[in-house]
Design an enzyme around this catalytic site. Sequence first.
Site, PDB file in Angstrom:
ATOM      1  CD  GLU A  49    -102.251   7.085 -38.886  1.00 20.14           C
ATOM      2  OE1 GLU A  49    -102.958   6.780 -37.909  1.00 20.14           O
ATOM      3  OE2 GLU A  49    -102.219   8.237 -39.366  1.00 20.14           O
ATOM      4  CD  GLN A  50    -105.505  10.789 -41.495  1.00 21.18           C
ATOM      5  OE1 GLN A  50    -106.508  10.812 -42.198  1.00 21.18           O
ATOM      6  NE2 GLN A  50    -105.266  11.690 -40.578  1.00 21.18           N
ATOM      7  NE  ARG A 123     -99.739  13.586 -28.674  1.00 25.17           N
ATOM      8  CZ  ARG A 123    -101.014  13.521 -28.307  1.00 25.17           C
ATOM      9  NH1 ARG A 123    -101.478  14.297 -27.361  1.00 25.17           N
ATOM     10  NH2 ARG A 123    -101.837  12.705 -28.900  1.00 25.17           N
ATOM     11  CE1 TYR A 232     -95.520  16.949 -19.927  1.00 20.46           C
ATOM     12  CE2 TYR A 232     -97.195  18.463 -19.138  1.00 20.46           C
ATOM     13  CZ  TYR A 232     -96.789  17.498 -20.032  1.00 20.46           C
ATOM     14  OH  TYR A 232     -97.634  17.084 -21.036  1.00 20.46           O
ATOM     15  CG  ASP A 312    -109.488  12.339 -28.723  1.00 12.24           C
ATOM     16  OD1 ASP A 312    -109.645  12.054 -27.520  1.00 12.24           O
ATOM     17  OD2 ASP A 312    -108.770  13.294 -29.108  1.00 12.24           O
TER      18      ASP A 312
END
Length: 405
Positions: A49-50, A123, A232, A312
């Site tokens: 991971e960067q 998230r 929400y 993505d």
Amino acid sequence: MTTGISKGWLPDNERVKKNTAIMIIGAGIGGLTAALALQRAGFKVSVYEQAAELGEAGAGLTIAPNGMHVLNHLGLGKAMKTIAMTPRHGAVMHYKTGRVLVDIPRGDTQVEKYGAPYCQVHRADLHAALVDAVAANDPQCIHTAYTLTDFSDSGEAITADFENGVSVIADVLIGCDGIRSVVRSELFGKEEPRFTGYIAWRGMVPMANLPQELTGPDSAIWLGPGHFLTRYRVRNGALLNYVAVAACDGWQEEGWSVAAEVSEVVETFRDFEPNARRILEATPPDHCHKWGIFDRDPLPVWGHGRVTLLGDAAHPTSPFLGQGAVMAMEDALVLARSFELSESLATTLQRYEDARRERGAFVILESRSNLKLITECNPDTFGSDIHRNEESLGLADYDAVTVAI
Ligand SMILES: Cc1cc2nc3c(=O)[nH]c(=O)nc-3n(C[C@H](O)[C@H](O)[C@H](O)COP(=O)(O)OP(=O)(O)OC[C@H]3O[C@@H](n4cnc5c(N)ncnc54)[C@H](O)[C@@H]3O)c2cc1C
């Protein structure tokens, strides 16, 4: 599209073994779900991971039942019960009057229909649960401060080069590095993503700053002419997440997400009913960010040789069906199942791509047309006959755990 560099080849007979070295680029929701699914299938995975520190944006995510099937299968159902909300109803409402135009039964109805709930989560909370689960299986799995710059294929292995000067060799490389994927550009050539013409303000408001009656129904979207606002609760009801979408001539900002003035979003939605405006006005100054919304056209193939794409990186979609992260989760589980079911590496990657390509393309295109539908509709006449979502499009019927691949 520019033709990419043709990188490497993969012999038909190279067998999949439990010690096949699988390298994942990107520790987003897609990369981490893939790591967890592969670990649970008994494979050895390394994630690069960067970012120097693991984390996620301060924003919400809806996880439809097709995503929850994956999380339940990977043992995260219990964690979701503590971090996520399960709305009883969703509503499409008129921007000026708050009149309910469409009522969507969620809660138990979704469990009865699909065998899994419809959830809404911060998230960062979901990301942390995935990091914990992956690290519990292998504390050495995730490597931070590793930015992939390039890779090469000797015919027998992949060598990935990172900005920190380290090179790592693996049998397979899975590009989970998001909409601006370096893996994708290396495979197929560099191409700018497509600006949808819309931007989103995303904010989090502590519920303590809001009257309780502002959150009935549990989950809602106000439809206005050319702009809309969805809200929400997340983090066990402690925070109200919103996404406010409006047209914009272009995205000139540095990066995809920038800090935004609360006054901007309040001004853009000044024609919305007082309940909607009160949420925006209650945003703490450092809790509002602005995002340019981009997507890309579907790819005819996702990989080459020992390299493939996921999430993505493979099918960057706009968020107008709330299915981007969910698609990444489905990809992840299908990829792991494909590793389990296939004898050769070539068949594994082919089986995975064949199972997922059409669905990834469908979501990109349907999400685009949903944006058109909701921004061009007349809120005065909008109703369930016009409304489209993951249920009406049949997306929620898919179960990555059991689908034939
Ligand atoms: C406004 C908005 C609302 C959304 N709402 C929803 C929703 O409600 N439900 C839903 O399902 N989806 C939603 N989405 C879509 C969802 O956010 C994405 O589809 C999802 O995050 C994709 O996950 P990913 O892991 O493929 O990519 P990403 O989340 O982009 O993760 C990519 C990871 O790769 C890392 N990386 C990038 N380049 C490199 C490199 N060169 N080397 C190493 N690491 C690298 C990044 O740092 C990052 O950690 C929304 C999107 C937006 C913009």
